[in-house]
Design an enzyme around this catalytic site. Structure first.
Site, PDB file in Angstrom:
ATOM      1  N   ALA A   1       6.543  50.460  14.370  1.00 35.96           N
ATOM      2  CA  ALA A   1       7.043  49.075  14.313  1.00 35.96           C
ATOM      3  C   ALA A   1       6.936  48.447  15.695  1.00 35.96           C
ATOM      4  O   ALA A   1       7.857  47.803  16.171  1.00 35.96           O
ATOM      5  CB  ALA A   1       8.488  49.063  13.821  1.00 35.96           C
ATOM      6  N   THR A  60      -5.752  52.089  17.945  1.00 34.00           N
ATOM      7  CA  THR A  60      -7.071  52.231  18.569  1.00 34.00           C
ATOM      8  C   THR A  60      -7.314  53.709  18.840  1.00 34.00           C
ATOM      9  O   THR A  60      -6.532  54.353  19.534  1.00 34.00           O
ATOM     10  CB  THR A  60      -7.109  51.452  19.896  1.00 34.00           C
ATOM     11  OG1 THR A  60      -6.795  50.092  19.608  1.00 34.00           O
ATOM     12  CG2 THR A  60      -8.462  51.547  20.556  1.00 34.00           C
ATOM     13  N   GLU A  62      -1.998  40.086  22.933  1.00 34.33           N
ATOM     14  CA  GLU A  62      -0.588  39.789  23.155  1.00 34.33           C
ATOM     15  C   GLU A  62      -0.472  38.343  23.640  1.00 34.33           C
ATOM     16  O   GLU A  62      -1.247  37.901  24.482  1.00 34.33           O
ATOM     17  CB  GLU A  62       0.011  40.771  24.172  1.00 34.33           C
ATOM     18  CG  GLU A  62       0.060  42.181  23.601  1.00 34.33           C
ATOM     19  CD  GLU A  62       0.731  43.206  24.517  1.00 34.33           C
ATOM     20  OE1 GLU A  62       1.377  42.814  25.497  1.00 34.33           O
ATOM     21  OE2 GLU A  62       0.592  44.402  24.225  1.00 34.33           O
ATOM     22  N   LEU A 113     -15.309  42.982  26.874  1.00 35.10           N
ATOM     23  CA  LEU A 113     -14.436  41.919  27.392  1.00 35.10           C
ATOM     24  C   LEU A 113     -14.021  42.225  28.837  1.00 35.10           C
ATOM     25  O   LEU A 113     -14.083  41.354  29.712  1.00 35.10           O
ATOM     26  CB  LEU A 113     -13.188  41.780  26.512  1.00 35.10           C
ATOM     27  CG  LEU A 113     -13.434  41.201  25.117  1.00 35.10           C
ATOM     28  CD1 LEU A 113     -12.209  41.356  24.234  1.00 35.10           C
ATOM     29  CD2 LEU A 113     -13.840  39.733  25.208  1.00 35.10           C
ATOM     30  N   CYS A 125      -3.976  47.458  26.969  1.00 29.53           N
ATOM     31  CA  CYS A 125      -5.069  48.155  26.288  1.00 29.53           C
ATOM     32  C   CYS A 125      -6.352  48.368  27.089  1.00 29.53           C
ATOM     33  O   CYS A 125      -6.969  49.425  26.978  1.00 29.53           O
ATOM     34  CB  CYS A 125      -5.420  47.419  25.000  1.00 29.53           C
ATOM     35  SG  CYS A 125      -4.121  47.538  23.766  1.00 29.53           S
ATOM     36  N   PHE A 126      -6.785  47.365  27.870  1.00 33.87           N
ATOM     37  CA  PHE A 126      -8.121  47.465  28.468  1.00 33.87           C
ATOM     38  C   PHE A 126      -8.307  48.756  29.273  1.00 33.87           C
ATOM     39  O   PHE A 126      -9.293  49.462  29.103  1.00 33.87           O
ATOM     40  CB  PHE A 126      -8.406  46.255  29.364  1.00 33.87           C
ATOM     41  CG  PHE A 126      -8.861  45.034  28.619  1.00 33.87           C
ATOM     42  CD1 PHE A 126      -8.937  45.026  27.235  1.00 33.87           C
ATOM     43  CD2 PHE A 126      -9.222  43.887  29.298  1.00 33.87           C
ATOM     44  CE1 PHE A 126      -9.358  43.903  26.536  1.00 33.87           C
ATOM     45  CE2 PHE A 126      -9.646  42.748  28.610  1.00 33.87           C
ATOM     46  CZ  PHE A 126      -9.706  42.765  27.233  1.00 33.87           C
ATOM     47  N   GLN A 127      -7.342  49.036  30.151  1.00 31.70           N
ATOM     48  CA  GLN A 127      -7.539  50.201  31.011  1.00 31.70           C
ATOM     49  C   GLN A 127      -7.637  51.500  30.191  1.00 31.70           C
ATOM     50  O   GLN A 127      -8.577  52.279  30.344  1.00 31.70           O
ATOM     51  CB  GLN A 127      -6.410  50.299  32.027  1.00 31.70           C
ATOM     52  CG  GLN A 127      -6.685  51.407  33.024  1.00 31.70           C
ATOM     53  CD  GLN A 127      -5.528  51.698  33.955  1.00 31.70           C
ATOM     54  OE1 GLN A 127      -4.411  51.225  33.760  1.00 31.70           O
ATOM     55  NE2 GLN A 127      -5.791  52.478  34.978  1.00 31.70           N
TER      56      GLN A 127
HETATM   57  N1  LIG Z   1      -0.470  45.890  21.996  1.00 29.67           N
HETATM   58  C1  LIG Z   1      -1.624  45.311  21.739  1.00 29.67           C
HETATM   59  O1  LIG Z   1      -1.906  44.190  22.158  1.00 29.67           O
HETATM   60  C2  LIG Z   1      -2.662  46.016  20.902  1.00 29.67           C
HETATM   61  C3  LIG Z   1      -3.729  45.293  20.375  1.00 29.67           C
HETATM   62  C4  LIG Z   1      -4.663  45.951  19.575  1.00 29.67           C
HETATM   63  C5  LIG Z   1      -4.520  47.308  19.331  1.00 29.67           C
HETATM   64  N2  LIG Z   1      -3.498  47.998  19.876  1.00 29.67           N
HETATM   65  C6  LIG Z   1      -3.394  49.441  19.551  1.00 29.67           C
HETATM   66  O2  LIG Z   1      -2.432  49.594  18.507  1.00 29.67           O
HETATM   67  C7  LIG Z   1      -1.709  50.844  18.651  1.00 29.67           C
HETATM   68  C8  LIG Z   1      -0.216  50.567  18.712  1.00 29.67           C
HETATM   69  O3  LIG Z   1       0.028  49.797  19.876  1.00 29.67           O
HETATM   70  P1  LIG Z   1       1.417  49.060  20.098  1.00 29.67           P
HETATM   71  O4  LIG Z   1       1.213  48.159  21.256  1.00 29.67           O
HETATM   72  O5  LIG Z   1       1.919  48.504  18.807  1.00 29.67           O
HETATM   73  O6  LIG Z   1       2.367  50.288  20.510  1.00 29.67           O
HETATM   74  P2  LIG Z   1       3.942  50.284  20.648  1.00 29.67           P
HETATM   75  O7  LIG Z   1       4.264  51.313  21.667  1.00 29.67           O
HETATM   76  O8  LIG Z   1       4.449  48.878  20.812  1.00 29.67           O
HETATM   77  O9  LIG Z   1       4.458  50.773  19.206  1.00 29.67           O
HETATM   78  C9  LIG Z   1       4.211  52.045  18.699  1.00 29.67           C
HETATM   79  C10 LIG Z   1       5.427  52.449  17.846  1.00 29.67           C
HETATM   80  O10 LIG Z   1       5.134  53.655  17.168  1.00 29.67           O
HETATM   81  C11 LIG Z   1       6.334  54.419  17.074  1.00 29.67           C
HETATM   82  N3  LIG Z   1       5.985  55.814  16.816  1.00 29.67           N
HETATM   83  C12 LIG Z   1       5.285  56.680  17.608  1.00 29.67           C
HETATM   84  N4  LIG Z   1       5.109  57.860  16.972  1.00 29.67           N
HETATM   85  C13 LIG Z   1       5.705  57.749  15.757  1.00 29.67           C
HETATM   86  C14 LIG Z   1       5.843  58.627  14.644  1.00 29.67           C
HETATM   87  N5  LIG Z   1       5.297  59.855  14.650  1.00 29.67           N
HETATM   88  N6  LIG Z   1       6.516  58.187  13.564  1.00 29.67           N
HETATM   89  C15 LIG Z   1       7.064  56.940  13.540  1.00 29.67           C
HETATM   90  N7  LIG Z   1       6.945  56.062  14.550  1.00 29.67           N
HETATM   91  C16 LIG Z   1       6.274  56.461  15.649  1.00 29.67           C
HETATM   92  C17 LIG Z   1       7.003  54.191  18.417  1.00 29.67           C
HETATM   93  O11 LIG Z   1       8.407  54.470  18.350  1.00 29.67           O
HETATM   94  C18 LIG Z   1       6.695  52.711  18.664  1.00 29.67           C
HETATM   95  O12 LIG Z   1       7.730  51.868  18.201  1.00 29.67           O
HETATM   96  C19 LIG Z   1      -2.303  51.482  19.921  1.00 29.67           C
HETATM   97  O13 LIG Z   1      -3.308  52.380  19.539  1.00 29.67           O
HETATM   98  C20 LIG Z   1      -2.894  50.309  20.683  1.00 29.67           C
HETATM   99  O14 LIG Z   1      -3.965  50.702  21.500  1.00 29.67           O
HETATM  100  C21 LIG Z   1      -2.547  47.387  20.631  1.00 29.67           C
END
Ligand SMILES: NC(=O)c1ccc[n+]([C@@H]2O[C@H](COP(=O)([O-])OP(=O)(O)OC[C@H]3O[C@@H](n4cnc5c(N)ncnc54)[C@H](O)[C@@H]3O)[C@@H](O)[C@H]2O)c1
Length: 287
Positions: free
Chosen positions: A11, A132, A165, A227, A276-278
């Site tokens: 979430a 990702t 974001e 990007l 994400c980028f790094q």
């Molecule tokens: N943040 C961005 O802008 C963005 C954009 C595109 C893709 N992504 C990708 O999406 C994915 C998620 O990123 P995010 O920014 O939402 O991460 P985040 O850290 O905001 O959220 C991840 C959530 O997963 C939960 N979690 C972890 N392991 C778990 C499990 N086993 N069971 C239940 N819950 C669990 C965590 O408690 C956390 O709340 C990553 O792979 C990221 O690279 C992120």
């Protein structure tokens, strides 16, 4: 196949907004978002001005769908059991120890998700990679699912998220494209169609791109690398401008007016940041 119940594990920044938009646009589907962190679930169920993610427009989406067909829950087992379709949207940070430390993606959270899905599933599921991930992760997920369960068919799809974001809701409402990768088998293509049908509730059909799983997994890392590369290139050119009397804004405009190059991501500034980028580039270089 008709999907009535979706579960999303994670979430966070991606899981919360993406599922809120799916619930808003698909009132006929129940969407439950679960997380291992109960405080996060509590916050998603709390006041709209204190949601755990701030994005313009998000509170309005949550206000309309929450309690109608959008639910935030800490019942991971029950939500997995009930859903026909499960998204994995957990974090995939850079590994800090072991093989590939400092470069490769740490897949421990994805692996934990897959184990939970295997453990709590009592019927066939479509399992979707929203996080990702390095290319070929679907193979590893399938292995975990099959080792930890019997007599259940899991179809794995890749559906990477391209939101940025700060503009997440607009990006989700009007995606440049939605990418769905699936197996070329009959059951793979049925699962792909089930996910296409969900997005087709608001995304024009020509923007929903279907590929094989590996192209989809790799496209997300490749897209972030392209990007980031533009930002790095324009910043390097900015240093050259400072030495030569050229003006970086004039240069960006002159370059960007070429339709083969385009104007976006050509503003010189500090180096690229964000979450994400790094990590995604390190991961791609490692691959
Ligand atoms: N943040 C961005 O802008 C963005 C954009 C595109 C893709 N992504 C990708 O999406 C994915 C998620 O990123 P995010 O920014 O939402 O991460 P985040 O850290 O905001 O959220 C991840 C959530 O997963 C939960 N979690 C972890 N392991 C778990 C499990 N086993 N069971 C239940 N819950 C669990 C965590 O408690 C956390 O709340 C990553 O792979 C990221 O690279 C992120």
């Amino acid at each position: 196949m008709e999907v009535k119940n979706i579960c999303c594990i994670g979430a966070g920044y991606v899981g919360g907004p993406t599922m809120a938009v799916i619930a808003l646009k698909c009132p006929h589907i129940n969407v439950t978002v679960v997380d291992a962190n109960p405080d996060k679930i509590k916050a998603w169920n709390g006041p709209l001005d204190e949601l755990p993610v701030y994005e313009p427009g998000l509170a309005e989406v949550v206000k309309e769908a929450r309690g109608r067909n959008l639910f935030f829950s800490d019942d991971i087992s029950g939500s997995i059991e009930k859903a026909e379709m499960i998204f994995m949207a957990v974090n995939t940070p850079t590994k800090t120890e072991g093989e590939g430390a400092g470069m490769a993606a740490d897949l421990r959270y994805i692996e934990a998700c897959a184990k939970d899905i295997a453990k709590f599933s009592k019927s066939d599921k479509i399992v979707i990679e929203k996080s990702t991930l390095p290319v070929r992760t679907a193979e590893k997920i399938k292995e975990i699912l099959e080792e930890n369960s019997t007599d259940i068919h899991f179809e794995i799809l890749s559906n990477p998220e391209f939101l940025a974001e700060g503009t997440a809701i607009q990006d989700l409402f009007k995606s440049d494209r939605v990418l769905i990768g699936g197996d070329e088998t009959e059951s793979g293509q049925k699962a792909v169609q089930a996910l296409v049908d969900i997005y087709a509730n608001w995304i024009p059909k020509e923007k929903i791109l279907t590929t094989n799983v590996w192209s989809s997994e790799l496209a997300k890392l490749a897209s972030n690398a392209m990007l980031a590369q533009r930002i790095s290139s324009i910043n390097s050119l900015s240093a050259l401008c400072e030495k030569t009397g050229a003006n970086i804004d004039e240069l960006s405009k002159a370059i960007g007016m070429d339709h083969r190059i385009g104007p976006h991501f050509l503003k010189a500034s500090v180096g690229f940041g964000g979450s994400c980028f790094q990590k995604d580039i390190l991961n791609l270089v490692y691959l």
